[in-house]
Write an enzyme that holds these catalytic residues in place. Structure first.
Site, PDB file in Angstrom:
ATOM      1  CG  ASP A  39      -0.325  -0.381   2.326  1.00  0.00           C
ATOM      2  OD1 ASP A  39       0.960  -1.346   2.587  1.00  0.00           O
ATOM      3  OD2 ASP A  39      -0.357   0.651   2.881  1.00  0.00           O
ATOM      4  CD  GLU A  63       4.288   0.931   6.957  1.00  0.00           C
ATOM      5  OE1 GLU A  63       4.651   0.952   7.669  1.00  0.00           O
ATOM      6  OE2 GLU A  63       3.736   1.982   6.137  1.00  0.00           O
TER       7      GLU A  63
END
Length: 591
Positions: free
Chosen positions: A183, A250
């Site tokens: 991400d 994350e």
């Protein structure tokens, strides 16, 4: 006629005067030597140093060349594959080829083009459609690296977490885990026009690869897959098992990604069932103290974390007849008090910040001399340690954040209409907890700051589940862990001579020193404290050997991460592929 006897007497007097002058000089030199320690006789038989005399230690502190040993900043030797030396040499030639580089750049650029943004308000996987973009990234990775996904065992965890398992021949050897995240932080729409190239273009302009994720963290994701693919193509068969764990949130605390991956990994490999974990983080390598010495800075521990919510309820009513303090006013008083009472900084011997400072003082050619001298004395002197702490914060403002628990009031809510008194208001204060502190200490500090303000305003207070006052006049205050994500400072990874850290550190040195662009007298590996948190926060049960490090030169990030014009220097990013390849080969042989 000349009087020969008179001339002889004159010469004799001149000789006597010259002899006396030479004797005077000799005596002066001898006395100076005894006084200042330069006389050969004194140097040959130095007096015994007192047990508490720091002078012998101080002479070893620097600045030293990176090749010279220091007990205050022990350095590993550059570690190269021996058993796989021929393979390593062959791969160096492959990575240097223009065709390979362009294909690798294209792979990274394609991954950047997929906007895998993660948000703080994402719902669970399967309930929030915004997760679905990660499925497109998976398709791309499988198409770009078919050899990897067809050869290694692939497991999907919570739909979008990826685990790659490369089974080794030695089942008794604990696996090595490498992590990265899929991400990226969202691009602020208002800044889209500020980008030199569009934020999800993945454009390679001949030097830089542009776009969100090019530095954080699709660069590591793709570099790792490039390394695996190259090793597979050249027939490498590991003795040790290797595992790659790719989270997908994350940037939004990792609950859905690494949180689920950690459970799977512990169920599969067992508690303390992993030899070493390598994840993103640390700092880039570079030359902060002069171009002659390269410093690489992996992180061996992380700060803790806590978001504290202050929620205040008060009586509402019409704003034409307000009380002396509205709920927003009372909350503001608490915010002012919080910012007026920051946490105390501390420099602790043996901590990450202290160790990094000693490394800089020992080996940094252009490290400030005042700090170098203080670091020397701080080895034994508490007064010097305290002075060093203050001097570091003055010289390097970043140490203000490194050495203390930080606090930032980031969220405020309150009021629904201009003529209605607010009945419920709140603020959230973000904290990064110093390595010498704890969640409990932070909660107590926060309570001690807020309680006097609440008492003055006649407010009752509930602090983290406990009633700490009984006031019932103007309203009620609740202090809480805002999102249930409180985290203690992490354990510290050991770095003894036989610990797995040494393989990583030796690989860093070897990769830097063998790089085509390398032009320095040496490399210093100086572990630091990670002030942010990575996915490794969920992996503490797997091993005590966790290192956060991104192998990228400080000058090879165009504008950093999480901001406009994120871009990575393409040639510099190739060093990440070289590093991962050497790391795998070295772990297989030397760990």
């Amino acid at each position: 006629m000349h009087d020969k006897s008179g001339a002889s007497i004159t010469r004799k007097k001149h000789f006597q005067r010259l002899l006396l002058l030479l004797c005077a000089v000799c005596y002066a030199y001898y006395g100076y030597g005894l006084l200042y320690g330069t006389h050969p006789a004194k140097q040959a038989h130095p007096p015994e140093a007192a047990a508490d005399d720091p002078a012998p230690q101080l002479k070893r502190l620097g600045p030293l060349p990176p090749s010279e040993h220091s007990d205050l900043c022990p350095q590993p030797k550059a570690l190269y594959p021996k058993k796989h030396a021929d393979l390593a040499d062959e791969l160096e030639k492959v990575f240097a080829g223009e065709t390979y580089k362009l294909k690798a750049y294209k792979a990274l650029g394609g991954a950047v083009q997929i906007p895998t943004e993660s948000y703080d308000d994402l719902g669970p996987v399967g309930e929030d459609s915004r997760w679905e973009v990660f499925g497109k990234l998976h398709e791309y990775l499988e198409q770009t690296f078919p050899r990897v996904f067809e050869t290694l065992d692939v497991t999907k965890v919570n739909t979008y977490g990826i685990v790659l398992h490369w089974q080794g021949s030695d089942e008794s050897a604990l696996p090595v885990v490498m992590a990265a995240h899929q991400d990226v932080v969202p691009v602020e729409p208002a800044t889209a026009d500020d980008w030199i190239h569009p934020p999800y273009s993945g454009f390679y302009d001949g030097e830089w690869i542009w776009g969100r994720g090019s530095c954080d963290d699709k660069s590591d994701l793709i570099a790792g897959l490039q390394a695996i693919d190259a090793l597979l193509e050249h027939g490498f068969e590991p003795e040790r098992t290797f595992v790659w764990a790719y989270g997908f949130d994350e940037e939004a605390s990792g609950v859905q990604g690494a949180g689920h991956l950690a459970t799977y990994l512990e169920e599969t490999y067992g508690r303390n069932g992993v030899a070493l974990i390598l994840d993103e983080g640390g700092g880039a390598y570079g030359t902060p103290y002069g171009d002659d010495v390269v410093f690489a800075v992996p992180s061996l521990n992380e700060k803790g974390y806590l978001d504290v919510r202050i929620e205040l309820t008060a009586q509402g009513g019409h704003s034409s007849v307000p009380p002396k303090h509205t709920a927003i006013g009372m909350l503001s008083s608490m915010v002012v008090a919080i910012e007026a009472n920051p946490h105390e900084p501390a420099l602790v011997r043996g901590g990450g910040s202290y160790n990094a400072t000693q490394c800089a003082a020992v080996y940094g050619p252009e490290y400030p001399e005042k700090l170098r001298a203080l670091a020397r004395n701080a080895v034994d002197s508490d007064d010097a340690l305290e002075e060093l702490k203050d001097a570091l914060m003055e010289a390097f403002p970043r140490f203000e954040a490194i050495l203390r628990t930080t606090q930032a009031v980031d969220l405020v809510q309150g009021g629904v209409k201009v003529n209605a008194l607010p009945e419920k208001v709140s603020a959230v204060v973000n904290h990064r907890i110093a390595e010498h502190s704890s969640v409990a200490e932070l909660k107590q500090h926060f309570t001690d700051v807020v309680l006097p303000v609440a008492t003055r305003l006649n407010l009752s207070v509930e602090a983290f589940g406990k009633n700490v006052s009984t006031g019932v006049g103007q309203g009620h205050v609740v202090l809480s862990d805002a999102f249930g994500t409180g985290l203690e400072p992490s354990p510290v990874t050991p770095m003894g001579k036989d610990d797995p850290y040494q393989v990583l550190a030796g690989t860093i040195k070897a990769t830097v020193e063998s790089a085509e662009r390398y032009n320095a007298s040496g490399v210093v590996v100086a572990p630091i404290l990670q002030i942010g948190n990575t996915d490794t926060r969920y992996y503490w049960n797997l091993t005590r050997n966790i290192v956060r490090y991104k192998h990228l030169h400080e000058r090879h990030r165009y504008n950093g991460a999480h901001t406009v014009n994120e871009a990575v220097f393409a040639e510099g990013w190739m060093e990440s592929i070289r590093f991962f390849t050497k790391f795998i080969l070295n772990c297989d042989e030397h760990l």
